[in-house]
Design a protein around this motif. Structure first.
Motif, PDB file in Angstrom:
ATOM      1  N   THR A  34     -24.654  15.877  23.295  1.00  0.00           N
ATOM      2  CA  THR A  34     -24.268  14.697  22.531  1.00  0.00           C
ATOM      3  C   THR A  34     -25.521  13.921  22.163  1.00  0.00           C
ATOM      4  O   THR A  34     -26.259  13.464  23.041  1.00  0.00           O
ATOM      5  N   HIS A  35     -25.787  13.764  20.877  1.00  0.00           N
ATOM      6  CA  HIS A  35     -27.034  13.153  20.430  1.00  0.00           C
ATOM      7  C   HIS A  35     -26.853  11.765  19.815  1.00  0.00           C
ATOM      8  O   HIS A  35     -27.715  10.902  19.996  1.00  0.00           O
ATOM      9  N   ALA A  36     -25.777  11.551  19.084  1.00  0.00           N
ATOM     10  CA  ALA A  36     -25.639  10.286  18.362  1.00  0.00           C
ATOM     11  C   ALA A  36     -24.377   9.522  18.703  1.00  0.00           C
ATOM     12  O   ALA A  36     -24.418   8.298  18.849  1.00  0.00           O
ATOM     13  N   GLU A  37     -23.247  10.220  18.846  1.00  0.00           N
ATOM     14  CA  GLU A  37     -21.974   9.501  18.967  1.00  0.00           C
ATOM     15  C   GLU A  37     -20.973  10.334  19.760  1.00  0.00           C
ATOM     16  O   GLU A  37     -20.900  11.554  19.609  1.00  0.00           O
ATOM     17  N   ARG A  63     -28.416   5.298  24.630  1.00  0.00           N
ATOM     18  CA  ARG A  63     -28.268   4.801  23.260  1.00  0.00           C
ATOM     19  C   ARG A  63     -27.364   5.687  22.413  1.00  0.00           C
ATOM     20  O   ARG A  63     -27.421   5.619  21.182  1.00  0.00           O
ATOM     21  N   VAL A  64     -26.559   6.522  23.059  1.00  0.00           N
ATOM     22  CA  VAL A  64     -25.507   7.214  22.321  1.00  0.00           C
ATOM     23  C   VAL A  64     -24.391   6.207  22.046  1.00  0.00           C
ATOM     24  O   VAL A  64     -24.025   5.416  22.916  1.00  0.00           O
ATOM     25  N   ALA A  65     -23.853   6.218  20.842  1.00  0.00           N
ATOM     26  CA  ALA A  65     -22.757   5.305  20.495  1.00  0.00           C
ATOM     27  C   ALA A  65     -21.463   5.863  21.082  1.00  0.00           C
ATOM     28  O   ALA A  65     -20.862   6.784  20.523  1.00  0.00           O
ATOM     29  N   VAL A  66     -21.062   5.332  22.224  1.00  0.00           N
ATOM     30  CA  VAL A  66     -19.822   5.757  22.876  1.00  0.00           C
ATOM     31  C   VAL A  66     -18.729   4.768  22.488  1.00  0.00           C
ATOM     32  O   VAL A  66     -18.803   3.584  22.812  1.00  0.00           O
ATOM     33  N   ARG A  67     -17.721   5.252  21.781  1.00  0.00           N
ATOM     34  CA  ARG A  67     -16.644   4.411  21.282  1.00  0.00           C
ATOM     35  C   ARG A  67     -15.329   4.937  21.836  1.00  0.00           C
ATOM     36  O   ARG A  67     -15.008   6.114  21.678  1.00  0.00           O
ATOM     37  N   ILE A  68     -14.584   4.051  22.496  1.00  0.00           N
ATOM     38  CA  ILE A  68     -13.389   4.466  23.212  1.00  0.00           C
ATOM     39  C   ILE A  68     -12.174   3.700  22.704  1.00  0.00           C
ATOM     40  O   ILE A  68     -12.205   2.479  22.590  1.00  0.00           O
ATOM     41  N   LEU A  69     -11.115   4.430  22.392  1.00  0.00           N
ATOM     42  CA  LEU A  69      -9.797   3.853  22.158  1.00  0.00           C
ATOM     43  C   LEU A  69      -8.899   4.341  23.289  1.00  0.00           C
ATOM     44  O   LEU A  69      -8.828   5.546  23.547  1.00  0.00           O
TER      45      LEU A  69
END
Length: 214
Positions: A34-37, A63-69
């Motif tokens: 995982t490099h960016a997101e 600094r990986v953009a981890v976005r959780i729903l």
């Protein structure tokens, strides 16, 4: 190929075979590749293996953009996802998520199998069209939540007030963080409680998490 020909790559399962991964291999693959997101949809965060939120936290610190729903669950610091958002991941609650799926860099999707026989195992689907489609759904849900939140807050800074409540700050510390007087902070808290039909600050924070406002 003519200039007007479609350049979309057809989805042929034989060219992109799915692979079932156990938790150790899944952790290793996500940590290394995982490099960016990383996008996470989790219908029931309480059933998520504890190793995954810790992995999300490590990625966020890189600094990986981890976005959780995630579906409704325990609020704030008691949530299984707390290590992730404390490390910088964004975690938002939304009702009606039908499944658990992860999307790595919008090119690979990992889908959980239903049923107890497959707990801790996810199917890797290495096709960018499938991954991009799931990511598009993720983005649409986030946009709806943003629009709902912008319509819910009439006063500037109400989301910061909710975050202060969720963090369990005293009025003095919260007011200092937001550069407000203690009286102004208390007035904004009262406004949030009224909007949420809450009778206590804890109830207001829990309801805001349930609605995906924080």
């Amino acid at each position: 190929m003519s200039p007007n020909s479609s350049r979309t790559v057809p989805f042929r399962p034989a060219d992109h075979p799915a692979t079932q991964l156990g938790l150790p291999l899944l952790e290793l693959e996500l940590a290394e590749q995982t490099h960016a997101e990383l996008l996470v949809l989790s219908a029931e965060p309480e059933r998520m293996h504890p190793a995954l939120p810790r992995l999300f936290a490590r990625l966020a610190r890189r600094r990986v953009a981890v976005r959780i729903l995630h579906g409704p669950g325990q609020p704030g610091r008691t949530s299984p996802l707390a290590p992730a958002w404390q490390a910088g991941a964004t975690a938002r609650a939304v009702t009606g998520l039908p499944y658990q799926v992860l999307v790595r860099d919008r090119v690979v999707a990992y889908v959980a199998h239903p049923g107890p026989a497959h707990i801790g195992r996810l199917e890797r689907i290495p096709h960018p069209v499938v991954a991009a489609s799931v990511a598009g759904v993720f983005d649409t849900i986030c946009q709806i939540l943003d629009e709902r939140r912008s319509g819910a807050f009439g006063d500037e800074g109400q989301d910061e007030v909710l975050r202060a409540l969720d963090d369990g700050l005293t009025d003095d510390r919260a007011a200092a963080r937001l550069h407000l007087s203690k009286r102004t902070f208390a007035r904004r808290v009262a406004g949030v409680m009224e909007r949420l039909n809450a009778t206590s600050r804890f109830q207001a924070g829990a309801e805001a998490v349930r609605r995906g406002w924080i």
